[in-house]
Design a protein around this motif. Structure first.
Motif, PDB file in Angstrom:
ATOM      1  N   LYS A  78       1.000  -0.620   0.322  1.00  0.00           N
ATOM      2  CA  LYS A  78      -0.179  -0.113   0.324  1.00  0.00           C
ATOM      3  C   LYS A  78       0.631   1.500   0.452  1.00  0.00           C
ATOM      4  O   LYS A  78       0.783   1.826  -0.812  1.00  0.00           O
ATOM      5  N   LYS A  79       2.377   1.514   0.667  1.00  0.00           N
ATOM      6  CA  LYS A  79       2.297   2.259   1.154  1.00  0.00           C
ATOM      7  C   LYS A  79       3.530   2.217  -0.588  1.00  0.00           C
ATOM      8  O   LYS A  79       3.803   4.068  -0.995  1.00  0.00           O
ATOM      9  N   ARG A  82       0.094   4.104  -2.783  1.00  0.00           N
ATOM     10  CA  ARG A  82       0.148   5.519  -2.530  1.00  0.00           C
ATOM     11  C   ARG A  82       1.387   6.142  -3.163  1.00  0.00           C
ATOM     12  O   ARG A  82       0.803   7.429  -3.661  1.00  0.00           O
ATOM     13  N   GLN A  86       1.452   8.970  -5.957  1.00  0.00           N
ATOM     14  CA  GLN A  86       2.006  11.145  -4.858  1.00  0.00           C
ATOM     15  C   GLN A  86       3.005  11.458  -6.209  1.00  0.00           C
ATOM     16  O   GLN A  86       2.810  12.801  -6.805  1.00  0.00           O
TER      17      GLN A  86
END
Length: 129
Positions: A78-79, A82, A86
């Motif tokens: 998930k990191k 994301r 970004q």
């Protein structure tokens, strides 16, 4: 092992390939802790007649497929997602709705690398992050 395929319209993807590759690689190093020399990126710039997508996407639409050994935690994946969204949005002003990322995890024994099944390799990096 991590390999990435990037799909997009040729007119949009070709001008940003080098910088996008650097962003992808930097993110993999940071989040997955891969070795800097482990860059495996393949770009698929497509003609409009070869790339169909929903009406709510723009010509900037990107599909990023990440194949890797299984073993990373859900939080780590998930990191990574994301961070990539970004960074791509921030560096290229591509709307977040135009960025799709899929992670495909495969057992090491399903990879053939350097003449061996992946589970028989001695790796110089950690998978379980």
């Amino acid at each position: 092992m991590v390999q990435i395929k990037i799909y997009g319209l040729a007119d949009q993807l070709n001008p940003i390939k080098a910088k996008l590759s650097n962003i992808l690689h930097k993110s993999l190093i940071e989040v997955l802790q891969i070795q800097p020399e482990k860059r495996f990126h393949r770009f698929f710039p497509l003609n409009k007649t070869d790339f169909y997508y929903p009406n709510d996407r723009t010509e900037n639409y990107l599909i990023i497929e990440i194949s890797m050994f299984e073993g990373r935690s859900v939080d780590t994946k998930k990191k990574l997602i994301r961070l990539l969204i970004q960074e791509i949005n921030g560096n290229f002003n591509i709307p977040i709705n135009d960025i799709e990322i899929t992670i495909f995890e495969t057992p090491k024994y399903n990879w053939g690398i350097r003449g061996l099944p992946g589970d028989e390799l001695t790796l110089n990096y950690k998978i379980e992050v």
